[in-house]
Structure formats: C-alpha cells, structure tokens
Design a protein around this motif. Structure first.
Motif, PDB file in Angstrom:
ATOM      1  N   GLY B 365       0.819  -1.222   0.000  1.00 14.32           N
ATOM      2  CA  GLY B 365       0.000   0.000   0.000  1.00 14.32           C
ATOM      3  C   GLY B 365       0.847   1.263   0.000  1.00 14.32           C
ATOM      4  N   THR B 366       1.882   1.273   0.838  1.00 13.72           N
ATOM      5  CA  THR B 366       2.737   2.460   0.932  1.00 13.72           C
ATOM      6  C   THR B 366       3.518   2.686  -0.357  1.00 13.72           C
ATOM      7  OG1 THR B 366       2.950   2.343   3.327  1.00 13.72           O
ATOM      8  CG2 THR B 366       4.706   3.474   2.161  1.00 13.72           C
ATOM      9  N   VAL B 367       4.078   1.616  -0.908  1.00 18.50           N
ATOM     10  CA  VAL B 367       4.900   1.785  -2.119  1.00 18.50           C
ATOM     11  C   VAL B 367       4.035   2.222  -3.303  1.00 18.50           C
ATOM     12  CG1 VAL B 367       6.468   0.670  -3.745  1.00 18.50           C
ATOM     13  CG2 VAL B 367       6.639   0.139  -1.308  1.00 18.50           C
ATOM     14  N   VAL B 368       2.876   1.583  -3.485  1.00 16.89           N
ATOM     15  CA  VAL B 368       2.059   1.978  -4.644  1.00 16.89           C
ATOM     16  C   VAL B 368       1.476   3.385  -4.448  1.00 16.89           C
ATOM     17  CG1 VAL B 368       1.514  -0.405  -5.300  1.00 16.89           C
ATOM     18  CG2 VAL B 368      -0.143   0.898  -3.942  1.00 16.89           C
ATOM     19  N   ASP B 369       1.250   3.755  -3.196  1.00 17.43           N
ATOM     20  CA  ASP B 369       0.775   5.116  -2.923  1.00 17.43           C
ATOM     21  C   ASP B 369       1.771   6.146  -3.434  1.00 17.43           C
ATOM     22  OD1 ASP B 369      -0.766   7.269  -1.591  1.00 17.43           O
ATOM     23  OD2 ASP B 369       0.984   7.356  -0.268  1.00 17.43           O
ATOM     24  N   GLY B 410      -1.216   1.250 -14.655  1.00 12.64           N
ATOM     25  CA  GLY B 410      -0.469   2.015 -13.652  1.00 12.64           C
ATOM     26  C   GLY B 410      -0.303   1.213 -12.378  1.00 12.64           C
ATOM     27  N   LEU B 411      -1.346   0.489 -11.995  1.00 15.91           N
ATOM     28  CA  LEU B 411      -1.293  -0.363 -10.803  1.00 15.91           C
ATOM     29  C   LEU B 411      -0.241  -1.462 -10.991  1.00 15.91           C
ATOM     30  CD1 LEU B 411      -2.544  -1.661  -8.149  1.00 15.91           C
ATOM     31  CD2 LEU B 411      -4.032  -2.924  -9.704  1.00 15.91           C
ATOM     32  N   HIS B 416       5.108  -3.775  -9.682  1.00 14.62           N
ATOM     33  CA  HIS B 416       6.485  -4.145 -10.040  1.00 14.62           C
ATOM     34  C   HIS B 416       7.505  -3.325  -9.259  1.00 14.62           C
ATOM     35  CE1 HIS B 416       5.883  -7.269 -12.925  1.00 14.62           C
ATOM     36  NE2 HIS B 416       4.923  -6.578 -13.524  1.00 14.62           N
ATOM     37  N   LYS B 417       7.128  -2.102  -8.938  1.00  9.67           N
ATOM     38  CA  LYS B 417       7.992  -1.264  -8.104  1.00  9.67           C
ATOM     39  C   LYS B 417       8.102  -1.885  -6.697  1.00  9.67           C
ATOM     40  CE  LYS B 417       9.922   2.665  -6.646  1.00  9.67           C
ATOM     41  NZ  LYS B 417      11.001   3.456  -7.171  1.00  9.67           N
ATOM     42  N   PHE B 422      11.353  -4.805  -2.604  1.00  8.18           N
ATOM     43  CA  PHE B 422      11.463  -5.922  -1.651  1.00  8.18           C
ATOM     44  C   PHE B 422      12.093  -7.176  -2.248  1.00  8.18           C
ATOM     45  CE2 PHE B 422       8.364  -3.199   0.313  1.00  8.18           C
ATOM     46  CZ  PHE B 422       8.710  -3.276   1.649  1.00  8.18           C
ATOM     47  N   GLY B 423      12.508  -7.068  -3.514  1.00 10.07           N
ATOM     48  CA  GLY B 423      12.972  -8.243  -4.258  1.00 10.07           C
ATOM     49  C   GLY B 423      14.139  -8.973  -3.649  1.00 10.07           C
TER      50      GLY B 423
END
Lengths: 150, 423
Positions: B365-369, B410-411, B416-417, B422-423
């Motif tokens: 949630g935080t990263v996609v935000d 976009g989502l 992927h980001k 975290f990869g």
C-alpha cells in the motif's frame, strides 16, 4: 516529498528479511502482547529481567516490514539496558517517529535506530513502527492484557 | 412549486450517455485530475468510498446556499422546498431499489446503522432465547457485531455459513444450518473483501420456505449492479450513499412495509411521533417512525443527486464497464510471480484482493501510494475472512465507474515497483 527509499532503507529491509531475536523466550519473566487494530499487526515481546536490567529480549508475531524491522531493531538496542534506560529510549524513539527530534544532534544519539527516522514522513506508518515499543513498555510495566497503539 | 435547484447545476452530466464514454465521465470528477506525490492519482479504493461527481457537489452547494431549512415542520417557503427535495430523494431511492412504496425507504447514516436498526428493533422484538441467526463467513464486521450484541441481549445463537477456497458460500451447509430455530438470516450481497457475488435470491427463497426473514447487506452491491428488491424478495436491504457517489453519513434501509410496521421504533425523538403526552406517545407512520430527530437533509438530497447521476450513466453500462476492468486487472495481475488473488469466485463484482509473497500488504500500500495509486491494505473489517485464507491482511483494488484500463496498467507498474523494493 520523500522518496520511498527513505522509508525502506537497506537496514530496515535487512531486519525485515532476517529479524533478530525472533523467537519465543522460554525463560522470560515478563511478556506482553501488542496489537494494531488498524492493520492487524500482532506482536509478543518477551523479557528476561534481572535486577532491573533487560538480560534477554525476544519477539514473535506478524506484521509489515516496518513493524517487523522496528521490533527487531528494538530487541537489539534494549538488550542490557536498565528499565529506566529503556523507558528513555521509548520516549526518544517516539519523538523520532513523530518528527519531533532534532534532526542532527537528536538523530546521532539514536544510533542504528535512526534508520527508522524516515517513518515520520509517512504518517500512516508511525503506528507500525511504534507497536513493538508500546509492547515493550507494557511488558516492562508488567501490564496484563493487550498493548495497543491506539 | 418552483424547481428545487435554483442555482443552475452544470449539465455536462446530462449529455448523451448512449455510449459509455469514460473520458467524459472522468470530467465530472475534478478530484481525478489531482496529483499525489507528484504522480497522477489512480484511485482504486472505491469499495472504501467513491469520489463525488460535480452534480452531487453542486447539489450540496445549492442546498446550503439557497434552500437550507428544516424538513417536515416549517410552514415557510424554504422548509417546504427542503421537504420537497428531501422526499424527492426518497422517491429516487425507491426507484433505485425498485421498491414498491416510499414508506419502505428509511434514511439512516449508512449500512452499519441500517443493520443495527434491524438487529435492535426487529431482533429485540421477535428473536428470543434459543433462537438462531445465520450470517456468513465473509461478512463485514458491521454484519457480525450487531448480531453478536443482539445474541448477548436475548440469548440467541449466531450460526455462520462457511465458504470454500474460492470465497463462495457453501450452499449445502446453509441448507443444513437452516432449521425451525432459525429466526433471521443476514448476508452480504457482495463481499467487500473478496468481491464474491452471493446467490442471494436463492438464499431468500430457501429462508422464506421456513418463514425466515432475510437482510441483504448491499453496501458493495448497490454501486455495481441493478438491485431490484421486489425481484430478490428480500425483507431488508441496506446500502451506503457514499459508496454510490453520494455524500458520507447517509444511507438507505429498505424494509418490507409489513415488517417495518410491526417493528418498534429504533430511536425516540422528534419527527418519529404523531402525538406525545406524558402518559402515552403515538408513533408516526412509516417511514418517519424510524427517522427520529433532524435528519441529514443535505446528505439525503445529495444522495438523490448521486442516484440521478448513476441513472443518467446507466447501471447496465456501469456494470459492463466494471466487469471488463475486473477481468482485465485479473488477467494482468495473475501472471505476476508471487502474487496470489484472494477470492476467485465465479461471480465477482468490483473487488480484487491479493497478497504478494514475502511482502506485507501494508508495505504494498505504501509503495504503490508513492506511485500515485490508492488501494486499501488491511483486513477490510472482515477479520474472519482473513483467518479463513490464512493471511493477516490483503491488498485490495476496487473499481468505480470512472476507472480505466490505463489505471490498471499504472497499478501493475506500481506492483512491479513493490517487487523491486522488496525483491
């Protein structure tokens, strides 16, 4: 605007992947459960106290990277500290997470915990980072019931 | 009487909607032009609340600037206008649900209050010790806790219909649970955590064979599909205005007149009485018996405007558009390594829940935000559902009538980001 890498610093990602002291402490003499009702993060903090000193500390639970890394870093930093010192650290961490700490002098004092300073720019995540500390405090005080960030 | 809205409401929304033109629709929602963290907003948290079209915003503005007054009491001009607009919205809500009578439309704060009203009014009057109430394993907390409170008060038992691994109700288990002790059934029309569309018509039919009334929690259904309470034959239906592009703090409880008439009031106060003396109070007729105190007048009128807006676009078009988005998003997300979709029912609407291996939904949630994408991460007020699937939480994407395939792209990029971080 703060970048995402400011929150997820390498140190945090590392503690998330391999949390320290992540186990049940069989000979603990203090213990508290913490719960963040907003996101469902759960944690149990175990303490072995001797003469007012935290001899051993460990935790178990499930949560996001921030809460897990914060708990892991907390155990590493409070081990060997007295109850009063740990209380003082709680206050300092709380100030850091809410952005009330002097960014230079204050942060230097925090040592490794300073890796969590980016959290203050992500208000929705402050409770994730403070859950383990609230739970530690409850365990130190020997409080019964559930510690909460609320 | 003059038209209620004296301030001209912009009429871009009235233009031809024969074809579903999402670009045009998006122009009705100025908030969608916003940037967050320097990126264009991709709003995919519609199951939490929807954005409001200018028609609703303008209607609220017009009400407060030109018509504000209390309803049902004034004999002055403004009060009559406000009352006409307020009752006009009730007629719109009746049409929206295909109810047979405006007496069956009760204004409440939202779905939660609607369910509490039924539990406390119907429940305390007609459910006794040893009786059983059936809900399902995929209920929102607002369709669990009011019944638990009632059970404690009257000594009734709560029974739960289990679900399978796709997030579908086990109907044979429901049949087994139904018995002569069953006095009420309350289930979600659409699950907020899984997106499952439940076979509610069948549930109503099976319950009615034993004379058991049924409440349908329509909070996640009303925004996505045509609801016809007469065809469903449900006894109660509840939904929230803010999830159908209306204001917060206003919702609808539909109830069959026969049942509402038999029920005692939920709250006492002004507007719900016809005569008060210290010896005895006579309650007002339906639906006013359940609307004590000055209601959320602006909210009601705003909800009326939201219903107008949805009708102007057409629910059939909205459903088709959102179905396409859901199918597209499912197709795009499924192949992502480590991603698991939670809730794979055959019939789904509006919601796509997922988990990513090794990454907590909160971190997703935080990263996609930070990429401008607004989703929900958490237990979605459905903790038993999380337990059922063995996850502490999920990330949830939920669609509205203004979302686009480009936003889904976009989502996917934002996910992927997450994997990259975290990869």
């Amino acid at each position: 605007m703060s970048d995402i890498s400011e929150l997820y610093q390498e140190v945090i990602l590392d503690h998330n992947k391999s949390p320290r002291n992540f186990r049940k402490l069989e000979d603990a003499n203090r213990k508290a459960d913490g719960y963040n009702p907003l996101c469902g993060d759960q944690i149990t903090v175990y303490l072995k106290m001797e003469d007012g000193v935290i001899k051993e500390v460990a935790f178990q639970g499930s949560g996001c990277a921030i809460s897990k890394a914060s708990a892991s870093m907390m155990t590493a930093s409070v081990k060997g500290k007295t109850e009063i010192e740990a209380e003082q650290m709680f206050d300092e961490v709380h100030k850091m997470l809410t952005g009330e700490l002097n960014p230079k002098a204050g942060l230097e004092k925090m040592g490794k915990l300073a890796a969590l300073s980016g959290v203050c720019n992500f208000p929705a995540r402050v409770k994730c980072a403070s859950l383990s500390w609230h739970t530690l405090r409850a365990a130190l005080k020997g409080e019964q019931g559930l510690a909460s960030t609320e | 009487m003059k038209a209620v809205h004296e301030i001209p409401v912009r009429d871009a929304w009235k233009t031809d909607r024969a074809a579903y033109d999402v670009t045009k629709i998006r122009e009705d929602f100025p908030i969608l032009k916003r940037k967050v963290h320097g990126k264009p907003l991709v709003y995919l948290d519609n199951a939490a609340t929807t954005q409001k079209p200018m028609l609703v915003v303008d209607t609220l503005h017009a009400y407060y600037t030109a018509e504000n007054s209390n309803v049902h009491r004034g004999i002055h001009f403004l009060s009559e206008q406000a009352t006409t607009a307020y009752e006009g919205a009730r007629a719109k809500a009746k049409g929206f649900l295909d109810a047979s009578d405006t007496r069956e439309i009760v204004f409440v704060r939202g779905t939660t209050e609607a369910i509490n009203l039924v539990a406390q009014s119907y429940g305390r009057a007609f459910i006794k010790q040893g009786d059983e109430i059936i809900i399902s394993a995929m209920e929102h907390h607002s369709n669990i806790v009011p019944w638990q409170i009632l059970c404690e008060q009257v000594g009734a038992m709560l029974r739960v219909i289990p679900i399978n691994h796709d997030g579908e109700l086990l109907m044979n288990e429901f049949e087994r649970l139904l018995n002569e002790k069953t006095k009420f059934v309350s289930v979600a029309h659409v699950s907020n955590a899984l997106g499952t569309v439940n076979p509610v018509k069948e549930i109503v039919q099976m319950s009615h064979r034993l004379g058991v009334p049924v409440l349908l929690d329509g909070a996640q259904a009303a925004p996505h599909m045509k609801v016809d309470v007469q065809e469903l034959d449900c006894d109660f239906y509840a939904f929230s205005g803010h999830k159908v592009y209306g204001p917060t703090g206003i919702g609808i409880l539909y109830g069959k007149a026969r049942l509402l008439e038999a029920m005692p009031p939920y709250q006492g106060g002004g507007d719900m009485i016809s005569l008060v003396t210290f010896e005895k109070t006579h309650y007002n007729e339906l639906p006013y018996k359940f609307e004590a105190g000055t209601p959320h007048i602006a909210g009601v009128i705003g909800l009326g405007a939201a219903i107008d807006y949805v009708n102007a676009i057409g629910m059939a078009g909205i459903s088709a558009h959102e179905r396409e988005l859901l199918a597209y998003a499912t197709g795009e997300l499924s192949p992502i390594a480590g991603l698991r979709i939670i809730g794979t029912a055959r019939e789904k609407a509006g919601v796509l829940s997922f988990v990513l291996e090794g990454v907590h939904p909160h971190d997703i949630g935080t990263v996609v935000d930070r990429e401008g994408v607004a989703i929900r991460a958490g237990h979605h007020c459905a903790m038993p559902v999380m337990q059922r699937f063995g996850v502490p939480a999920t990330a949830r994407v939920s669609f509205g009538l203004y979302n686009t395939k480009e936003e889904v792209d976009g989502l996917v990029k934002a996910i992927h980001k997450v994997i990259q971080v975290f990869g």
